[in-house]
Design a protein around this motif. Structure first.
Motif, PDB file in Angstrom:
ATOM      1  N   ARG A   1      40.160  66.164 -56.980  1.00 25.54           N
ATOM      2  CA  ARG A   1      40.093  64.708 -57.099  1.00 25.54           C
ATOM      3  C   ARG A   1      41.086  64.003 -56.172  1.00 25.54           C
ATOM      4  NH1 ARG A   1      39.242  60.506 -61.171  1.00 25.54           N
ATOM      5  NH2 ARG A   1      39.538  58.614 -59.919  1.00 25.54           N
ATOM      6  N   TYR A   2      42.285  64.568 -56.035  1.00 27.75           N
ATOM      7  CA  TYR A   2      43.337  63.897 -55.256  1.00 27.75           C
ATOM      8  C   TYR A   2      43.875  64.802 -54.150  1.00 27.75           C
ATOM      9  CZ  TYR A   2      43.404  60.552 -59.079  1.00 27.75           C
ATOM     10  OH  TYR A   2      43.034  59.607 -59.991  1.00 27.75           O
ATOM     11  N   SER A   3      44.362  64.181 -53.075  1.00 28.76           N
ATOM     12  CA  SER A   3      45.070  64.951 -52.051  1.00 28.76           C
ATOM     13  C   SER A   3      46.388  64.252 -51.741  1.00 28.76           C
ATOM     14  CB  SER A   3      44.230  65.091 -50.775  1.00 28.76           C
ATOM     15  OG  SER A   3      44.105  63.853 -50.117  1.00 28.76           O
TER      16      SER A   3
ATOM     17  N   GLY B   1      51.281  60.368 -48.059  1.00 31.84           N
ATOM     18  CA  GLY B   1      50.153  59.597 -48.587  1.00 31.84           C
ATOM     19  C   GLY B   1      49.446  60.320 -49.718  1.00 31.84           C
ATOM     20  N   LEU B   2      48.978  59.550 -50.702  1.00 27.39           N
ATOM     21  CA  LEU B   2      48.187  60.086 -51.815  1.00 27.39           C
ATOM     22  C   LEU B   2      46.810  59.432 -51.745  1.00 27.39           C
ATOM     23  CD1 LEU B   2      48.132  61.732 -54.543  1.00 27.39           C
ATOM     24  CD2 LEU B   2      48.748  59.566 -55.659  1.00 27.39           C
ATOM     25  N   TYR B   3      45.753  60.241 -51.899  1.00 24.89           N
ATOM     26  CA  TYR B   3      44.396  59.728 -51.738  1.00 24.89           C
ATOM     27  C   TYR B   3      43.530  60.146 -52.926  1.00 24.89           C
ATOM     28  CZ  TYR B   3      46.342  59.163 -47.144  1.00 24.89           C
ATOM     29  OH  TYR B   3      47.181  58.807 -46.122  1.00 24.89           O
ATOM     30  N   ASP B   4      42.692  59.211 -53.370  1.00 23.80           N
ATOM     31  CA  ASP B   4      41.742  59.478 -54.446  1.00 23.80           C
ATOM     32  C   ASP B   4      40.405  59.832 -53.796  1.00 23.80           C
ATOM     33  OD1 ASP B   4      39.860  59.439 -56.432  1.00 23.80           O
ATOM     34  OD2 ASP B   4      40.559  57.561 -57.347  1.00 23.80           O
ATOM     35  N   LEU B   5      40.092  61.115 -53.783  1.00 23.66           N
ATOM     36  CA  LEU B   5      38.933  61.591 -53.020  1.00 23.66           C
ATOM     37  C   LEU B   5      37.611  61.149 -53.633  1.00 23.66           C
ATOM     38  CD1 LEU B   5      40.578  65.025 -52.535  1.00 23.66           C
ATOM     39  CD2 LEU B   5      39.886  63.579 -50.629  1.00 23.66           C
ATOM     40  N   ARG B   6      37.607  60.842 -54.918  1.00 22.81           N
ATOM     41  CA  ARG B   6      36.358  60.404 -55.550  1.00 22.81           C
ATOM     42  C   ARG B   6      35.988  58.999 -55.063  1.00 22.81           C
ATOM     43  NH1 ARG B   6      36.291  60.647 -61.858  1.00 22.81           N
ATOM     44  NH2 ARG B   6      36.543  62.853 -61.379  1.00 22.81           N
ATOM     45  N   ASN B   7      36.972  58.122 -54.995  1.00 18.52           N
ATOM     46  CA  ASN B   7      36.699  56.747 -54.566  1.00 18.52           C
ATOM     47  C   ASN B   7      36.945  56.525 -53.081  1.00 18.52           C
ATOM     48  OD1 ASN B   7      36.094  55.899 -57.241  1.00 18.52           O
ATOM     49  ND2 ASN B   7      38.301  55.926 -57.678  1.00 18.52           N
ATOM     50  N   ASP B   8      37.599  57.481 -52.445  1.00 17.48           N
ATOM     51  CA  ASP B   8      38.010  57.301 -51.051  1.00 17.48           C
ATOM     52  C   ASP B   8      37.913  58.655 -50.330  1.00 17.48           C
ATOM     53  OD1 ASP B   8      39.279  56.425 -48.697  1.00 17.48           O
ATOM     54  OD2 ASP B   8      41.287  56.806 -49.518  1.00 17.48           O
ATOM     55  N   PRO B   9      36.688  59.179 -50.156  1.00 11.57           N
ATOM     56  CA  PRO B   9      36.549  60.525 -49.574  1.00 11.57           C
ATOM     57  C   PRO B   9      37.055  60.630 -48.146  1.00 11.57           C
ATOM     58  CG  PRO B   9      34.394  59.469 -49.867  1.00 11.57           C
ATOM     59  CD  PRO B   9      35.400  58.610 -50.558  1.00 11.57           C
ATOM     60  N   GLU B  10      37.152  59.502 -47.442  1.00 12.20           N
ATOM     61  CA  GLU B  10      37.665  59.568 -46.061  1.00 12.20           C
ATOM     62  C   GLU B  10      39.190  59.535 -46.014  1.00 12.20           C
ATOM     63  OE1 GLU B  10      35.807  56.538 -43.746  1.00 12.20           O
ATOM     64  OE2 GLU B  10      33.800  57.369 -44.031  1.00 12.20           O
ATOM     65  N   GLN B  11      39.845  59.473 -47.156  1.00  9.96           N
ATOM     66  CA  GLN B  11      41.314  59.507 -47.236  1.00  9.96           C
ATOM     67  C   GLN B  11      41.940  58.404 -46.367  1.00  9.96           C
ATOM     68  OE1 GLN B  11      40.815  63.729 -46.151  1.00  9.96           O
ATOM     69  NE2 GLN B  11      42.408  64.194 -47.628  1.00  9.96           N
ATOM     70  N   ARG B  12      41.502  57.187 -46.624  1.00  8.53           N
ATOM     71  CA  ARG B  12      41.997  56.055 -45.829  1.00  8.53           C
ATOM     72  C   ARG B  12      42.966  55.155 -46.591  1.00  8.53           C
ATOM     73  NH1 ARG B  12      38.306  54.334 -41.457  1.00  8.53           N
ATOM     74  NH2 ARG B  12      38.831  52.198 -41.962  1.00  8.53           N
TER      75      ARG B  12
END
Ligand SMILES: [Zn+2]
Length: 490
Positions: A401-403, A414-425
């Motif tokens: 879910r997160y990276s 940086g922390l990214y929510d891959l479910r809502n933001d798969p491009e990690q932007r």
């Protein structure tokens, strides 16, 4: 509901039955004894056994998963891999451990993270005593490495335990670029295969496409020329480049202009896919395809400017870490199956060995077998995978879910929510510090367990284990020529 359940039971039975068949071909007393002796250091040359399935691993260099059809790309870049996937297992969330050829291939062969196998730089690091070909050789396989990329070869200390290795001038003498074309590798593989009648074998085939330079046949270049790549948005590329310039390594060679670059890459990927189809054709021609565990994967992806990175080696987001993995079991799986569980390059070794029923020194490897996933016993193998790259040192802690992307400089993290933001932007680190702390704790556990923990990320007082012997890599004329052709030297 009932039929879905019955379907699931049937799938599980199917995998278990195939595993049992695989093991039945391998678990002869002689092979088990040979491997036990190998582990105890008493193994001499073992006779090749004609029983049981073979292993073929095809790597297409720099293939990113989101440009491969069976991983969701709408363009027809990979029709041969798609056909294999129709009868095989597709892992849709598969990642490398380092987005560069040499380090990643070393991960595949050793089932160790980069901070433990320590391959990298201008040093030829001694490989661990146990690597992918070692236990297979002891079980009676004849093993050979074929590589169009010299950075995946014994020349730089990778794959030294294979019985035979063909790369560079061994594929096509004369110093021309012909040896980097798939045809040269396929020709050598065909010769080699003709001499293997009745012998079990493990062949590792590393094809250069879709790695630059993109010199595929014209008809492939024309396939996508002039079109707009699927999902293309100019603002997707170059994002963040000027926010923190110090975190970027700027490669000396400029990439082609977008969106033509993506069209060229896709055309070259089609050539890599063609090579995979040719391997299948040769195996079928030799009458051994249905008795072969056939695996297609990549060593890393390619960045087109997302997050400010181009090419590979230096980036750290999904564009360079997420790679395809397709496995076709001997005889096929009957129906396609795909898995969304998080898997990684170092998991291949224990998975292959478990499928063959061959034991391995579990305390020397760091990957996890995917067999429980295939058998339907679990839906998750790894909570996280850990990916490193350099210039400057950085990591991605990749969950489902997160990276969390880590630089030594905390301001760049940086922390990214891959479910809502798969491009990690969208960096949500400031909004979710507790989530970031959770992923960092997982990173600390990982990092402290490595042979050479990254002290710059952990602070003082962390144990470092001695590294194996290493020697300076000699820049031979052949190696220099190849590195220059691949764009790694001026
Ligand atoms: Zn590569």
């Amino acid at each position: 509901m009932l039929s879905a359940k019955r379907n699931s039971v049937a799938k599980r039975y199917s995998i278990l039955r195939l595993v049992a068949l695989l093991a039945a071909g391998v678990l002869c007393a002689g092979c088990q004894g040979a491997h036990r002796e190998a582990r105890e250091g008493r193994a001499g040359p073992q006779p090749a056994s004609g029983r049981g399935p073979n292993l073929v691993i095809c790597v297409i260099d720099a293939a990113r998963a989101d440009h491969v059809g069976c991983c969701g790309y709408p363009r027809e870049t990979t029709p041969n891999i798609a056909r294999l996937a129709e009868e095989g297992l597709v892992f849709r969330n598969h990642h490398c451990q380092y987005p560069a050829t040499r380090m990643s291939t070393a991960c595949l062969f050793t089932s160790q993270f980069v901070d433990t196998h320590l391959m990298g730089g201008m040093w030829k690091q001694a490989e661990p005593s146990f690597t992918m070909p070692v236990g297979l050789k002891a079980a009676g396989f004849q093993t050979a490495l074929f590589s169009s990329n010299i950075l995946a070869s014994p020349e730089v200390g990778v794959g030294c335990a294979f019985d035979e290795a063909y790369y560079g001038d061994e594929l096509a003498p004369g110093g021309s670029s012909i040896h980097r074309r798939p045809e040269a590798l396929l020709g050598k593989f065909e010769e080699w295969l003709a001499e293997r009648s009745g012998s079990r074998f493990f062949a590792y085939l590393h094809f250069l496409p879709p790695h630059a330079p993109y010199v595929q046949p014209d008809e492939m270049t024309e396939l996508f020329a002039g079109d707009t790549p699927p999902g293309y948005r100019r603002e997707k590329y170059g994002h963040g480049k000027w926010e923190f310039p110090a975190q970027y390594y700027v490669p000396k060679r400029d990439p082609p202009a977008l969106p033509g670059w993506i069209n060229l890459y896709d055309a070259n990927l089609r050539w890599g896919d063609w090579a995979v189809g040719e391997v299948e054709r040769l195996l079928r021609g030799a009458g051994v395809f249905e008795n072969t565990l056939f695996i297609v994967t990549a060593d890393h992806g390619e960045a087109f400017g997302e997050h400010g990175y181009v090419w590979h080696s230096w980036g750290i987001y999904d564009d360079v870490t997420r790679i395809p993995l397709v496995m076709r079991l001997p005889g096929g799986s009957g129906e396609p199956r795909s898995f969304d569980a998080l898997t990684q390059t170092i998991d291949l070794l224990p998975t292959v060995y478990d499928l063959f029923g061959i034991s391995y020194p579990a305390d020397e490897i760091q990957g996890r077998s995917l067999l429980p996933l295939l058998e339907g016993l679990t839906e998750q193998i790894n909570d996280y995978t850990f990916i490193r790259s350099n210039q400057p040192p950085k990591y991605m802690v990749r969950g489902e879910r997160y990276s969390l992307v880590l630089f030594e400089n905390p301001e760049w993290r940086g922390l990214y929510d891959l479910r809502n933001d798969p491009e990690q932007r969208v960096n949500i680190l400031a909004e979710e510090p507790e989530r970031a702390a959770e992923l960092f704790a997982a990173f600390e556990t990982y990092a402290r367990a490595q042979r050479q923990p990254p002290h710059e990320f952990l602070g003082e007082g962390v144990e470092t284990r001695p590294r194996a012997e290493r020697e300076k890599i000699e820049l031979t004329p052949q190696l220099e020529r190849e590195l220059r052709a691949l764009g790694y030297l001026d």
